[in-house]
Design a protein around this motif. Sequence first.
Motif, PDB file in Angstrom:
ATOM      1  N   MET A 145      47.211  43.609  39.129  1.00 56.64           N
ATOM      2  CA  MET A 145      47.030  42.951  40.233  1.00 56.64           C
ATOM      3  C   MET A 145      47.668  44.408  41.775  1.00 56.64           C
ATOM      4  O   MET A 145      47.029  43.604  42.729  1.00 56.64           O
ATOM      5  N   TYR A 146      47.531  45.465  41.658  1.00 57.67           N
ATOM      6  CA  TYR A 146      47.050  46.801  42.262  1.00 57.67           C
ATOM      7  C   TYR A 146      45.926  46.939  42.201  1.00 57.67           C
ATOM      8  O   TYR A 146      44.954  46.646  43.406  1.00 57.67           O
ATOM      9  N   MET A 147      45.086  46.623  41.105  1.00 62.20           N
ATOM     10  CA  MET A 147      43.802  46.729  41.355  1.00 62.20           C
ATOM     11  C   MET A 147      42.855  45.837  42.009  1.00 62.20           C
ATOM     12  O   MET A 147      41.812  45.513  42.818  1.00 62.20           O
ATOM     13  N   LYS A 148      43.250  44.236  41.538  1.00 65.97           N
ATOM     14  CA  LYS A 148      43.141  42.942  42.876  1.00 65.97           C
ATOM     15  C   LYS A 148      43.287  43.120  44.207  1.00 65.97           C
ATOM     16  O   LYS A 148      42.173  43.402  44.958  1.00 65.97           O
ATOM     17  N   LEU A 175      34.055  44.328  36.873  1.00 66.11           N
ATOM     18  CA  LEU A 175      34.686  43.249  38.380  1.00 66.11           C
ATOM     19  C   LEU A 175      32.897  42.292  37.871  1.00 66.11           C
ATOM     20  O   LEU A 175      31.818  42.689  37.080  1.00 66.11           O
ATOM     21  N   GLU A 176      33.592  40.898  37.764  1.00 63.30           N
ATOM     22  CA  GLU A 176      32.416  39.796  37.634  1.00 63.30           C
ATOM     23  C   GLU A 176      32.521  39.451  39.104  1.00 63.30           C
ATOM     24  O   GLU A 176      33.512  38.850  40.078  1.00 63.30           O
ATOM     25  N   ILE A 177      31.067  39.120  40.064  1.00 61.76           N
ATOM     26  CA  ILE A 177      31.052  38.658  40.527  1.00 61.76           C
ATOM     27  C   ILE A 177      29.706  37.627  40.614  1.00 61.76           C
ATOM     28  O   ILE A 177      29.777  36.965  39.707  1.00 61.76           O
ATOM     29  N   VAL A 195      37.830  35.147  51.251  1.00 64.38           N
ATOM     30  CA  VAL A 195      37.219  36.298  50.118  1.00 64.38           C
ATOM     31  C   VAL A 195      38.385  35.456  48.517  1.00 64.38           C
ATOM     32  O   VAL A 195      39.334  35.459  49.150  1.00 64.38           O
ATOM     33  N   HIS A 196      37.827  34.951  47.972  1.00 64.32           N
ATOM     34  CA  HIS A 196      38.786  34.608  46.726  1.00 64.32           C
ATOM     35  C   HIS A 196      38.478  35.696  44.893  1.00 64.32           C
ATOM     36  O   HIS A 196      37.911  36.005  44.789  1.00 64.32           O
ATOM     37  N   ILE A 197      39.859  36.095  45.035  1.00 63.43           N
ATOM     38  CA  ILE A 197      40.015  37.398  43.640  1.00 63.43           C
ATOM     39  C   ILE A 197      40.781  36.969  42.886  1.00 63.43           C
ATOM     40  O   ILE A 197      41.851  36.233  42.745  1.00 63.43           O
ATOM     41  N   THR A 198      40.198  36.435  41.714  1.00 62.11           N
ATOM     42  CA  THR A 198      41.215  36.319  40.650  1.00 62.11           C
ATOM     43  C   THR A 198      41.306  37.716  39.492  1.00 62.11           C
ATOM     44  O   THR A 198      40.361  38.243  39.287  1.00 62.11           O
ATOM     45  N   GLU A 199      42.854  37.445  37.968  1.00 61.19           N
ATOM     46  CA  GLU A 199      42.599  38.125  37.859  1.00 61.19           C
ATOM     47  C   GLU A 199      42.831  37.927  36.481  1.00 61.19           C
ATOM     48  O   GLU A 199      43.753  37.499  36.465  1.00 61.19           O
ATOM     49  N   ILE A 200      42.058  38.433  35.654  1.00 61.43           N
ATOM     50  CA  ILE A 200      42.209  37.446  34.146  1.00 61.43           C
ATOM     51  C   ILE A 200      42.884  38.929  33.132  1.00 61.43           C
ATOM     52  O   ILE A 200      41.639  40.161  33.222  1.00 61.43           O
ATOM     53  N   VAL A 201      44.113  39.040  32.742  1.00 63.93           N
ATOM     54  CA  VAL A 201      44.186  40.249  32.059  1.00 63.93           C
ATOM     55  C   VAL A 201      44.580  40.053  31.193  1.00 63.93           C
ATOM     56  O   VAL A 201      45.169  39.509  30.222  1.00 63.93           O
ATOM     57  N   ALA A 232      41.027  44.275  31.834  1.00 67.98           N
ATOM     58  CA  ALA A 232      41.203  43.554  32.777  1.00 67.98           C
ATOM     59  C   ALA A 232      40.035  43.015  33.618  1.00 67.98           C
ATOM     60  O   ALA A 232      39.327  43.918  33.813  1.00 67.98           O
ATOM     61  N   VAL A 233      40.061  41.384  33.554  1.00 70.37           N
ATOM     62  CA  VAL A 233      38.335  41.042  34.598  1.00 70.37           C
ATOM     63  C   VAL A 233      38.759  40.720  36.048  1.00 70.37           C
ATOM     64  O   VAL A 233      39.822  39.866  35.556  1.00 70.37           O
ATOM     65  N   ILE A 234      38.483  40.803  36.520  1.00 72.39           N
ATOM     66  CA  ILE A 234      38.638  40.845  38.340  1.00 72.39           C
ATOM     67  C   ILE A 234      37.442  40.192  38.805  1.00 72.39           C
ATOM     68  O   ILE A 234      36.269  40.130  38.663  1.00 72.39           O
ATOM     69  N   GLU A 235      37.218  38.838  38.674  1.00 67.42           N
ATOM     70  CA  GLU A 235      36.564  37.702  38.912  1.00 67.42           C
ATOM     71  C   GLU A 235      36.509  37.308  41.099  1.00 67.42           C
ATOM     72  O   GLU A 235      37.601  37.573  41.637  1.00 67.42           O
TER      73      GLU A 235
END
Lengths: 230, 78
Positions: free
Chosen positions: B1-4, B74-76, B21-27, B32-35
């Motif tokens: 959440m915070y990292m996002k 982080l995945e781009i 800009v779209h950011i999703t976080e898979i915890v 945690a993977v941030i896409e």
Amino acid sequence: MDSIEIEAKSVAEAITIACEELKTTHDNLTIEVLQEAPNKIFAFMSGRKARIRATLMPAKAETPPARTAAAADSAAAATRMQEVLETIARHIQPGASVEVRNNDDGIVMNIIGDGSGIFIGRQGQTLEALQYLINKIKVRYGADAVPVTVDSEAYRARHDESLANLAVKLGMKAKKRSGPVTTNLLNPAERRIIHLTLQKDAELTTWSKGEGVLKKVIIVPRQAEKSVNR
Amino acid sequence: MYMKELIREIVTALVDNPEQVHITEIVGEKTAVIELRVAQTDFGKVIGKKGRTAQSIRTILSAASAKQERRCILEILE
């Protein structure tokens, strides 16, 4: 009423910076010394600096010197960048803050945290990353070409000092073995310090070798220069 | 959440189209993977020359998540 805090090597230097920042003369400022600079020998080791608070006196503040549009723009861009860096810093460590000052080489943004070195990272890599990004962002805000240096806990001064020492040490080694000595991979700013430190030594010559951002510096005694393959 | 939010702050300051800009976080349990998805034209900006921008963002992300229990990746995405 305008009031700013300035950190510099000496109180006198801090006052000069304050005058520039507030675009005024010493006469219009009230100076409050928050911390004296330690004497020169200790300054390097402790990284402690003089801190002052300069307050613009209200009576004369109503006639500030007219700023050019360009100056106002770059000041606005600097403030915006400070905000961005501060927001990033607070995500890494809540309660962190950023102070900005100018020096000969451009703008220095100093991150003040809890002193744990979290903004520095291993071999300064976090600091380098922040600096690289903030300079990228700077271009987007159309700020001046002056480079922004990101610092925390006086890391830059300490690091520069240790690089200069390393340069001298490697220079001695090169002379002793009458052959080339190579540094580790260094970034441009680091290589610059090595080159500049050894430039004074007429017996040595230096050049960089490698591809990309990180290169090695090769230090060679002049009499052995011909025998070394560039 | 915070990292996002941290990633959003950095990326929106870098790109031309911050609204895309779209950011999703898979915890997950330990990570945690941030896409991150950005506009096609901004793709190069978040990667940078030789991936230097992407690398810098990841360095900052790992500094930020050092005190947390989860590591962040982080995945781009294109």
